[in-house]
Design a protein around this motif. Structure first.
Motif, PDB file in Angstrom:
ATOM      1  N   THR A 186       5.859  30.124  41.449  1.00 58.56           N
ATOM      2  CA  THR A 186       5.164  28.883  41.123  1.00 58.56           C
ATOM      3  C   THR A 186       3.820  29.189  40.477  1.00 58.56           C
ATOM      4  OG1 THR A 186       6.209  27.856  43.027  1.00 58.56           O
ATOM      5  CG2 THR A 186       4.366  26.675  42.036  1.00 58.56           C
ATOM      6  N   LEU A 203       0.446  23.249  37.798  1.00 60.36           N
ATOM      7  CA  LEU A 203       0.225  22.344  38.920  1.00 60.36           C
ATOM      8  C   LEU A 203      -1.174  21.749  38.888  1.00 60.36           C
ATOM      9  CD1 LEU A 203       1.952  23.905  42.054  1.00 60.36           C
ATOM     10  CD2 LEU A 203       2.429  21.713  40.979  1.00 60.36           C
ATOM     11  N   ARG A 225      -1.178  19.003  36.457  1.00 58.00           N
ATOM     12  CA  ARG A 225      -0.543  17.800  36.988  1.00 58.00           C
ATOM     13  C   ARG A 225      -1.507  17.037  37.885  1.00 58.00           C
ATOM     14  NH1 ARG A 225       5.074  18.453  39.785  1.00 58.00           N
ATOM     15  NH2 ARG A 225       4.855  16.179  39.758  1.00 58.00           N
ATOM     16  N   LYS A 233       9.662  18.624  42.109  1.00 55.23           N
ATOM     17  CA  LYS A 233      10.434  19.451  41.180  1.00 55.23           C
ATOM     18  C   LYS A 233       9.803  20.823  40.960  1.00 55.23           C
ATOM     19  CE  LYS A 233       8.149  17.364  37.112  1.00 55.23           C
ATOM     20  NZ  LYS A 233       7.422  18.554  36.687  1.00 55.23           N
ATOM     21  N   ASP A 234       8.491  20.942  41.200  1.00 49.53           N
ATOM     22  CA  ASP A 234       7.822  22.222  40.985  1.00 49.53           C
ATOM     23  C   ASP A 234       7.901  23.160  42.189  1.00 49.53           C
ATOM     24  OD1 ASP A 234       7.111  21.981  38.347  1.00 49.53           O
ATOM     25  OD2 ASP A 234       5.139  21.111  38.760  1.00 49.53           O
ATOM     26  N   TRP A 235       8.421  22.686  43.326  1.00 47.09           N
ATOM     27  CA  TRP A 235       8.652  23.594  44.460  1.00 47.09           C
ATOM     28  C   TRP A 235       9.977  23.239  45.151  1.00 47.09           C
ATOM     29  CZ3 TRP A 235       3.940  20.775  44.164  1.00 47.09           C
ATOM     30  CH2 TRP A 235       3.847  19.635  44.943  1.00 47.09           C
TER      31      TRP A 235
END
Length: 373
Positions: free
Chosen positions: A54, A59, A62, A279-281
């Motif tokens: 990640t 992030l 975002r 969706k990112d983790w």
């Protein structure tokens, strides 16, 4: 100011996750019972195809640019306020569960009182002035708790392991059940070594008639930027004389749920992580669809969604996990249990388990139901 707080929280509270690059492929030659130990002395996830890399900058972008919808309630969510006397008066011959908020649980099993992942602080953060702040107070104050026989900790993240709470309980509580390595935090905070049981996956501890078994999850650990995966993470199988309960801790979806179900199921109640997904983790937290499937894999009879309703830890609306899980449970014919925080749930009462599905979150915000279900 809010963006600055979010970014600072991300750096400190989620730093371990954002810098984590973990794969499990190199563990294929080890036994399934020990694959979560790596050669450097830390811990990894067991799935051979697990990989999480990640990146921090996307992030951060975002958090700075993404528009949030209903990140927090418009008014305090409802809760049942509890007193010492009320908890003392609970019938000692009944198995009871009370959700205190997020993943914090009060249990009474076989006449003993337990807390799971107790977080009584105002923020799930290393700081008292920034970080995720509670939407509601705990139903009972920390200093109003009756004597607690045992505390169970799933992992060392701030929304599950609270220094202030552990320090308060250190003198009066007789047993602390933690995954391997988490004992170092407790020792530093004043818990006596003879009170701590540090368990590896599949190891058990018994107190009276109640047996606690640490079981696998797919997650990570760390309380800062430099202690990534130094301690183990776990879920728990909790067996009383009359019931089997499952507490998921934090986890992405993986085959381990099926194995736990085969070894220990069926469960009267599963307390399943349902919240803080994104969706990112995708490998370390479950979507509501995956939470339902995990409950089915575990052979659960009733499911209580946890890890929601107290802290803002992701990009979704604060109520979205609850709305989605209720809709999915109805479609899958799964018995969902959504008590108000502080409401006593009698695990021995099949009628209460089948009917406690209050939509309490709808009373504290103008809930938008046009969700992507």
């Amino acid at each position: 100011m809010k963006r600055i707080i979010l970014i600072t929280t991300l750096l400190f509270f989620g730093g371990a996750m954002l810098t984590m690059t973990t794969t499990s492929a190199e563990l294929d030659n080890q036994s399934s019972e020990s694959r979560h130990h790596n050669a450097k002395g830390g811990f990894v996830n067991t799935a051979a195809d697990f990989s999480d890399d990640t990146a921090i900058m996307p992030l951060l972008m975002r958090y700075v640019t993404e528009k949030r919808v209903d990140a927090t309630p418009e008014q305090q969510p409802p809760l049942v306020e509890l007193t010492t006397e009320q908890l003392h008066s609970l019938p000692r011959d009944r198995d009871l569960v009370i959700r205190l908020g997020h993943s914090s649980i009060f249990m009474q099993l076989d006449g003993k009182r337990w807390l799971i992942d107790p977080v009584f602080s105002e923020r799930a953060s290393p700081f008292s002035f920034i970080g995720p702040k509670r939407f509601h107070p705990t139903p009972i104050a920390l200093d109003s708790l009756p004597r607690i026989d045992g505390v169970i900790i799933s992992h060392d993240h701030y929304d599950h392991l609270d220094e202030k709470t552990i320090k308060y309980l250190a003198a009066s509580t007789s047993h602390f059940i933690v995954p391997l390595g988490v004992d170092k935090h407790l020792l530093k905070w004043g818990v006596s070594a003879d009170k701590i049981q540090a368990l590896d996956w599949w190891q058990s501890f018994s107190l009276g008639n109640t047996m606690i078994t640490a079981t696998p999850t797919q997650h990570f650990s760390g309380r800062g930027l430099f202690d990534k995966n130094d301690t183990l993470w776990a879920s728990y199988v909790i067996e009383s004389n009359r019931n089997k309960l499952y507490f998921s801790g934090d986890s992405g979806y993986f085959d381990g749920f099926r194995e736990i179900g085969e070894r220990f199921g069926p469960f009267t109640l599963t307390m399943m992580e349902t919240g803080a997904y994104d969706k990112d983790w995708p490998t370390i937290h479950m979507t509501p669809e995956q939470s339902i499937q995990a409950h089915i894999d575990l052979k659960g009879r009733h499911m209580m969604p946890i890890h929601n309703g107290t802290f803002d830890l992701a990009f979704h609306s604060w109520y979205e996990p609850l709305e989605r899980i209720v809709e999915l449970a109805n479609s899958a014919d799964v018995s969902i249990v959504t008590p108000v925080m502080g409401q006593a749930l009698d695990i021995d009462d099949k009628i209460q388990l089948a009917t406690t599905n209050t939509l309490w979150w709808r009373t504290s915000t103008q809930t938008r139901l046009a969700l992507a279900l």
